[in-house]
Design an enzyme around this catalytic site. Structure first.
Site, mmCIF file in Angstrom:
data_model
loop_
_atom_site.group_PDB
_atom_site.id
_atom_site.type_symbol
_atom_site.label_atom_id
_atom_site.label_comp_id
_atom_site.label_asym_id
_atom_site.label_seq_id
_atom_site.Cartn_x
_atom_site.Cartn_y
_atom_site.Cartn_z
ATOM 1 N N VAL A 5 55.501 -12.867 7.455
ATOM 2 C CA VAL A 5 55.717 -12.395 6.083
ATOM 3 C C VAL A 5 55.263 -13.467 5.092
ATOM 4 O O VAL A 5 54.609 -13.177 4.093
ATOM 5 C CB VAL A 5 57.193 -12.021 5.857
ATOM 6 C CG1 VAL A 5 57.404 -11.515 4.438
ATOM 7 C CG2 VAL A 5 57.632 -10.965 6.860
ATOM 8 N N ASP A 37 61.264 21.952 -24.983
ATOM 9 C CA ASP A 37 62.598 22.401 -25.363
ATOM 10 C C ASP A 37 63.592 22.122 -24.242
ATOM 11 O O ASP A 37 63.273 21.478 -23.254
ATOM 12 C CB ASP A 37 62.594 23.872 -25.806
ATOM 13 C CG ASP A 37 61.910 24.761 -24.792
ATOM 14 O OD1 ASP A 37 62.268 24.673 -23.602
ATOM 15 O OD2 ASP A 37 61.001 25.523 -25.191
ATOM 16 N N LYS A 54 66.156 24.751 -28.751
ATOM 17 C CA LYS A 54 66.243 26.103 -28.201
ATOM 18 C C LYS A 54 67.348 26.159 -27.174
ATOM 19 O O LYS A 54 67.287 25.569 -26.122
ATOM 20 C CB LYS A 54 64.943 26.545 -27.550
ATOM 21 C CG LYS A 54 64.132 27.388 -28.473
ATOM 22 C CD LYS A 54 63.281 28.330 -27.710
ATOM 23 C CE LYS A 54 62.554 29.163 -28.728
ATOM 24 N NZ LYS A 54 61.522 29.951 -28.157
ATOM 25 N N GLY A 84 59.640 27.611 -17.111
ATOM 26 C CA GLY A 84 59.163 28.767 -16.345
ATOM 27 C C GLY A 84 57.728 29.117 -16.674
ATOM 28 O O GLY A 84 56.858 28.252 -16.718
ATOM 29 N N ASP A 85 57.493 30.394 -16.952
ATOM 30 C CA ASP A 85 56.169 30.867 -17.319
ATOM 31 C C ASP A 85 56.158 31.160 -18.824
ATOM 32 O O ASP A 85 57.107 31.730 -19.348
ATOM 33 C CB ASP A 85 55.858 32.152 -16.538
ATOM 34 C CG ASP A 85 54.481 32.673 -16.877
ATOM 35 O OD1 ASP A 85 53.539 32.351 -16.141
ATOM 36 O OD2 ASP A 85 54.345 33.395 -17.892
ATOM 37 N N THR A 104 58.038 31.258 -12.684
ATOM 38 C CA THR A 104 59.105 31.779 -13.527
ATOM 39 C C THR A 104 60.471 31.658 -12.836
ATOM 40 O O THR A 104 60.550 31.592 -11.602
ATOM 41 C CB THR A 104 58.807 33.233 -13.940
ATOM 42 O OG1 THR A 104 59.727 33.612 -14.966
ATOM 43 C CG2 THR A 104 58.938 34.194 -12.763
ATOM 44 N N ALA A 105 61.516 31.593 -13.650
ATOM 45 C CA ALA A 105 62.860 31.321 -13.106
ATOM 46 C C ALA A 105 63.267 32.317 -12.022
ATOM 47 O O ALA A 105 63.854 31.922 -11.017
ATOM 48 C CB ALA A 105 63.876 31.316 -14.239
ATOM 49 N N MET A 133 68.827 35.353 -18.992
ATOM 50 C CA MET A 133 69.746 35.187 -20.130
ATOM 51 C C MET A 133 70.922 36.152 -20.047
ATOM 52 O O MET A 133 71.331 36.729 -21.046
ATOM 53 C CB MET A 133 68.981 35.397 -21.445
ATOM 54 C CG MET A 133 67.912 34.352 -21.667
ATOM 55 S SD MET A 133 66.832 34.682 -23.068
ATOM 56 C CE MET A 133 65.585 35.715 -22.330
ATOM 57 N N GLY A 155 68.855 27.015 -11.151
ATOM 58 C CA GLY A 155 68.042 27.245 -9.961
ATOM 59 C C GLY A 155 66.924 26.234 -9.809
ATOM 60 O O GLY A 155 66.359 25.767 -10.797
HETATM 61 N N1 SAH Z 1 59.898 31.494 -19.646
HETATM 62 C C1 SAH Z 1 61.055 31.263 -18.803
HETATM 63 C C2 SAH Z 1 62.264 32.055 -19.275
HETATM 64 C C3 SAH Z 1 62.723 31.659 -20.622
HETATM 65 S S1 SAH Z 1 64.148 32.542 -21.124
HETATM 66 C C4 SAH Z 1 60.713 31.583 -17.356
HETATM 67 O O1 SAH Z 1 59.651 32.160 -17.089
HETATM 68 O O2 SAH Z 1 61.495 31.258 -16.482
HETATM 69 C C5 SAH Z 1 65.422 31.440 -20.625
HETATM 70 C C6 SAH Z 1 66.136 31.981 -19.418
HETATM 71 O O3 SAH Z 1 65.418 31.697 -18.249
HETATM 72 C C7 SAH Z 1 67.483 31.360 -19.167
HETATM 73 O O4 SAH Z 1 68.480 31.898 -20.003
HETATM 74 C C8 SAH Z 1 67.689 31.737 -17.731
HETATM 75 O O5 SAH Z 1 68.022 33.097 -17.622
HETATM 76 C C9 SAH Z 1 66.303 31.570 -17.174
HETATM 77 N N2 SAH Z 1 66.116 30.258 -16.544
HETATM 78 C C10 SAH Z 1 65.241 29.311 -16.899
HETATM 79 N N3 SAH Z 1 65.312 28.243 -16.072
HETATM 80 C C11 SAH Z 1 66.266 28.537 -15.159
HETATM 81 C C12 SAH Z 1 66.793 27.861 -14.022
HETATM 82 N N4 SAH Z 1 66.366 26.652 -13.662
HETATM 83 N N5 SAH Z 1 67.752 28.469 -13.310
HETATM 84 C C13 SAH Z 1 68.207 29.690 -13.654
HETATM 85 N N6 SAH Z 1 67.729 30.374 -14.703
HETATM 86 C C14 SAH Z 1 66.770 29.818 -15.457
#
Ligand code: SAH
Length: 479
Positions: A34, A264, A286, A318-319, A347-348, A399, A428
């Site tokens: 070393v 956000d 938001k 998400g998307d 997406t979520a 939501m 999630g």
């Molecule tokens: N554009 C985002 C959704 C925006 S609306 C998408 O495509 O996922 C915001 C909502 O998304 C939250 O109120 C919840 O319902 C969901 N969401 C976003 N991230 C999440 C997560 N990690 N786990 C569970 N729900 C989630």
């Protein structure tokens, strides 16, 4: 900035930097493998190395002595020996000796590193990928040097060996570019193209003279273009549900180009951290019923920043086009003729389903999947209930936490079976994911009992019953 700004990701207590060692005195304590590696690293950087050891392992040090100069001092070092040294490595191979020597030498005002003892060390040595002058140093903060080495091996295959030539080329031509292009933005754009296009290819192909000509020509063109005011652009990027692993390569690439980032609450801090380090970050809030910046203002801000010539990254959870109001944001951009790109994200609903072990469709259970929002406009839950209670489909509700009781009751009132399986997934695809499973009749009560805080996705349908069979592979499961 709003006060509900998410907390910053945990930081490492180490300061990453490259110390100039050329011509500086440095000490290595130990005569084994070393120690020999440390001597080599220091000598390569041009340090004046003193090795303190009663004897040097011949096999390790003899080959070293043919290429590098170092001074062997055949005794243990004293604190005074370290005077004026840049650093000191302690690596005798014997943990008890290392500890004793560390106590003897500490306090000399010279940073000390003890092999395999991060707790005793003022600094730790990274795994190094050397494409001099390009050097990649990797640290795991002492947690797992092996992981650092594995990562280095991966980078070896990713970074062409000739990248060192490219770095040297950029170093040689830098002053020339600075002379021609005054604005830092113009310079950065110039380099981004030069280092990732035909000029770089010429360098990598070992044709530096042609690369220099091409660079000079490109520089002339850039200087011409530079006189017109630059127009920025907007990247509307889906950041996925929170786990940085679920970002797309394209998202990461756009994040690395941005001058300013608007994000956000739904975007995890660890993801915002991946944006270009120099990029300005603007939190636009938001949260349910508490929008830090109204949508209208966010759209206006995007237009304003792009007009200043900036590359604006709008990061969405998400998307961007699924309940993300991405459509409204690009309408504004299109109206003002601002160029934009949309990058989809996971997406979520799909992320939560996957991480909870629930298939959204399944030949025997559901041939369709509907995404709905449980957040009605102006308070009213105005959903097409008849369509939502159809058999053989899965309903994913975004939501839906605030009005879960109302939602599940309405589904039953419109003909759904109260015993229909349903799940709610909180946070999630994140480290703190929680999954609560029940039926339409009891899900709201179970969610309340679990004090879920959101964000959550609700999944309704018989596919939920498959979870127990399938979720063995789900990465997280704390329920
Ligand atoms: N554009 C985002 C959704 C925006 S609306 C998408 O495509 O996922 C915001 C909502 O998304 C939250 O109120 C919840 O319902 C969901 N969401 C976003 N991230 C999440 C997560 N990690 N786990 C569970 N729900 C989630």
């Amino acid at each position: 900035m709003s006060e509900d700004q998410p907390p910053a990701a945990a930081a490492t207590p180490y300061l990453p930097l490259f110390l100039r060692a050329a011509g500086r005195k440095a000490a290595v304590v130990g005569g084994g493998l070393v120690a020999a590696r440390r001597v080599e690293t220091l000598a390569r950087a041009g340090a004046q190395v003193f090795v303190y050891a009663l004897r040097l392992d011949h096999e390790e040090f003899a080959p070293l002595a043919t290429s590098f100069a170092f001074t062997h001092v055949a005794r243990e070092p004293q604190r005074a020996d370290l005077a004026g040294a840049l650093v000191c490595y302690v690596a005798t191979g014997d943990p008890a000796d290392d500890e004793r020597l560390h106590s003897a030498l500490a306090g000399a005002g010279v940073p000390i590193s003890v092999a395999d003892r991060p707790n005793l060390s003022d600094f730790i040595s990274p795994s190094i990928l050397d494409r001099s002058p390009l050097v990649v140093a990797i640290s795991t903060g002492g947690a797992s040097p092996l992981l650092g080495r594995l990562l280095r091996a991966r980078l070896e295959t990713l970074i062409p060996a000739a990248y060192g030539r490219l770095a040297a080329f950029a170093g040689r031509t830098r002053a020339q570019v600075n002379d021609k292009l005054e604005s830092p933005v113009a310079r950065r754009r110039f380099w981004e193209r030069a280092l990732d296009g035909p000029i770089a290819e010429l360098v990598l192909a070992r044709n530096e003279p042609a690369a220099e000509k091409a660079l000079a020509a490109a520089l002339e063109r850039a200087a011409e273009d530079g006189r017109a005011p630059p127009l920025g652009e907007v990247y509307l990027v889906g950041a996925g549900p929170g786990d940085a692993d679920l970002l797309t390569f394209r998202a990461l690439r756009l994040m690395q180009k941005a001058d300013v980032v608007l994000y956000d609450r739904l975007v995890d801090p660890s993801i915002v951290d991946l944006a270009r380090r120099e990029a300005e970050r603007i939190y636009v809030g938001k949260r349910r019923a508490d929008h830090a910046l109204p949508q209208e203002e966010i759209s206006d801000l995007l237009v304003r920043l792009a007009r200043q010539g900036k590359r604006v990254l709008r990061l969405k959870g998400g998307d961007p086009f699924i309940f993300g109001r991405g459509g409204e944001e690009i309408e504004k951009l299109a109206e003002h003729g601002i160029p934009f790109q949309i990058c989809p994200g996971v997406t979520a609903a799909t992320a939560c389903a996957a991480y909870a072990g629930i298939p959204l469709t399944h030949r025997d259970h559901a041939q369709a999947c509907v995404f709905v929002t449980g957040h009605g406009r102006e308070g009213a839950l105005d959903l097409d209930w008849g369509a939502l209670v159809r058999p053989n489909q899965t309903v994913a509700i975004y939501m839906g936490l605030d009005r879960l009781a109302e939602l599940t009751q309405a589904l039953v009132a419109h003909g759904a079976d109260p015993a229909l399986p349903a799940a709610i997934i909180d946070n999630g695809a994140r480290a703190n994911q929680r999954v609560v499973v029940g039926t339409l009749a009891d899900l709201a009560a179970r969610a309340r009992a679990a004090s879920l805080r959101g964000p959550t996705i609700v999944i309704v349908g018989t596919v939920v019953s498959l979870r127990d069979k399938l979720n063995w592979y789900a990465p997280e499961r704390s329920d």
